[in-house]
Design an enzyme around this catalytic site. Sequence first.
Site, PDB file in Angstrom:
ATOM      1  N   SER A 142       0.833  -1.200   0.000  1.00 62.13           N
ATOM      2  CA  SER A 142       0.000   0.000   0.000  1.00 62.13           C
ATOM      3  C   SER A 142       0.870   1.252   0.000  1.00 62.13           C
ATOM      4  O   SER A 142       1.673   1.445  -0.902  1.00 62.13           O
ATOM      5  CB  SER A 142      -0.962  -0.033   1.187  1.00 62.13           C
ATOM      6  OG  SER A 142      -1.901   1.008   1.098  1.00 62.13           O
ATOM      7  N   ASP A 297      -2.837   6.265  -3.992  1.00 62.11           N
ATOM      8  CA  ASP A 297      -1.656   5.607  -3.440  1.00 62.11           C
ATOM      9  C   ASP A 297      -1.158   4.527  -4.408  1.00 62.11           C
ATOM     10  O   ASP A 297      -1.780   4.275  -5.446  1.00 62.11           O
ATOM     11  CB  ASP A 297      -1.949   5.070  -2.039  1.00 62.11           C
ATOM     12  CG  ASP A 297      -2.872   3.872  -2.026  1.00 62.11           C
ATOM     13  OD1 ASP A 297      -3.556   3.624  -3.037  1.00 62.11           O
ATOM     14  OD2 ASP A 297      -2.935   3.179  -0.997  1.00 62.11           O
ATOM     15  N   ASP A 299      -1.109   1.247  -4.746  1.00 64.26           N
ATOM     16  CA  ASP A 299      -1.951   0.156  -5.238  1.00 64.26           C
ATOM     17  C   ASP A 299      -3.377   0.612  -5.535  1.00 64.26           C
ATOM     18  O   ASP A 299      -4.260  -0.203  -5.795  1.00 64.26           O
ATOM     19  CB  ASP A 299      -1.955  -1.024  -4.268  1.00 64.26           C
ATOM     20  CG  ASP A 299      -2.634  -0.711  -2.947  1.00 64.26           C
ATOM     21  OD1 ASP A 299      -2.466   0.403  -2.443  1.00 64.26           O
ATOM     22  OD2 ASP A 299      -3.335  -1.589  -2.406  1.00 64.26           O
ATOM     23  N   ASP A 301      -5.942   1.877  -3.943  1.00 62.43           N
ATOM     24  CA  ASP A 301      -7.156   1.649  -3.162  1.00 62.43           C
ATOM     25  C   ASP A 301      -7.514   2.865  -2.309  1.00 62.43           C
ATOM     26  O   ASP A 301      -8.625   2.953  -1.795  1.00 62.43           O
ATOM     27  CB  ASP A 301      -7.063   0.381  -2.300  1.00 62.43           C
ATOM     28  CG  ASP A 301      -5.950   0.410  -1.274  1.00 62.43           C
ATOM     29  OD1 ASP A 301      -5.148   1.366  -1.256  1.00 62.43           O
ATOM     30  OD2 ASP A 301      -5.863  -0.550  -0.474  1.00 62.43           O
TER      31      ASP A 301
END
Length: 566
Positions: A142, A297, A299, A301
Amino acid sequence: MDWQEHWKRWDEEKDLDEDLRSQLAVLDEAELEDAFYKELEFGTGGMRGKLGPGTNRMNVYTVRKAAQGLAAYVKNQKAENGSIVIAYDSRYLSKTFAEETARVAGANGVKAYVFSSLRPTPELSFAVRHLKATAGVVITASHNPPEYNGFKAYNEDGGQLPLAQAEEMITLVKEVENELYVHTEEVSALEEKGLFEWIDEEVDRAYMEAVQGIRLSDDIDKGMSIIFTPLHGTAHPLVTDSLTRAGFSNVRIVEEQAQPDPEFSTVASPNPEEPQAFTLAIEEGKKTGAELLIATDPDADRVGLAVPDKSGEYQVLTGNQTGALMLDYILANDSTLPENKTLIKTIVTSEMGRAVASKYGAKTLDTLTGFKFIGEKIREFERSGEGTFAFGYEESYGYLVQSFVRDKDAVQASLLAAELAAHWKKKGYTLLEALEELYKEHGYYMEGMDSLKLEGRAGTEKIGRMVDRFRNMSPETFGGVSVRAVEDYQSSIRRYMDGQEEAIELPQSNVVKFLLSEDSWFCLRPSGTEPKLKCYYGVKSSSREESRKLLETLSEEVMNELNLVK
């Protein structure tokens, strides 16, 4: 074994990966102990840690061990044609870890669908459902620093593993006796057997079609100026394509941050929760007069927004503020939602969401922190019919608009944010002005967080003592505000100040929350992904200034108590 025995086991392994051997050779004793004193914990959401050699690090061997547990889990489901979908982000070794996971799965007779290039976490969730797979994995840490990576596991519903399934998989991972000897097969051999398949465009098309379905209105100003930055992550093609398809004609990309970069070299942290992540976007915005800045961010999400105030300076909205604006827009404009429509939020998310939902006759359901619990509730709604998912969000910049994904989705949220801002622009408002109207109607809700980083074994133990200190307190006031109740999620008891108690109908967790008067509260929660204690605060008053003072006082008093813990 103690840490020296684990280290010796690795040091004497003749076939140890040469890069890891080289890294191992330069570690001092303290570094070796930290790398081997425990196994990298596979928790309820998977595992995350620093890259490097050792049982307490992310490397090909600890990934193989996790993958072996996942393969065993898939086989235990006894699904016809059991399979997994694997995605990965722009971090160091992400593609390597993705392929290693597939090699272990294939060696166990489990087919792996692997994205041929970077894809965001929400598309992985979608792909599991779209391909009717048994499980999924995304290799990501993340918004953690560059030296981290992670292994996040999903079930057949496309959600992170709920507690019962997570416990099963944790047990299976722990049953792997030696991470150095997990069996794998070569990708080419697995392809020949039909146990490895690269995926890309077909899933992309299906996902992007679903994303376009979240749109609520075309009666908006689609010419508004938008700047987008993926912060060197996976969101660039999907977010820009979704905005273009929706008709937004004035979208610019922060070119310095457009390409994937595992160092995230232009930011101190690739986290849109941090205002500094918007530095380059703000510079570009001031040059062009942009009306909305969007940052995702690595990834994809989480998403953050920034908008100019009356002086032309950009203000970064908090996750709670963005969530309240999105919720208000959805409930005001989506006429398809039935009477049992429900907002799902976490226990550390602003109570303003509950107030907005109530205005439109929507219910509010609280879950533990973590979007996996929101995804789990959506599935329960589908089975029971007791509610209809209207929107889900958490304070840490995670939002889900529609449930074809079962995790927070920055691609959906970016499109909704653009539509939301364009809607209010056509009415003559900025998002800041729209937010002010919500405050005037519902009260000045304000939230904050303190984060204490305490690494290593000593840090973990101290975090435990800190939470226990508050767990055992019974103050009448905190921060000058009356205490109504203390919620201990470890014992599942809500204890009121008059001595009455009631059960908390949520899973057990090492969390303590104090409920104060006037919708104010604070909560202590050890992070599940980082060596941190997070302290969340929420207050409400009739003015911005009063709420700001309440928040400062509450934070100061909590920090003073924590500083007493040795």
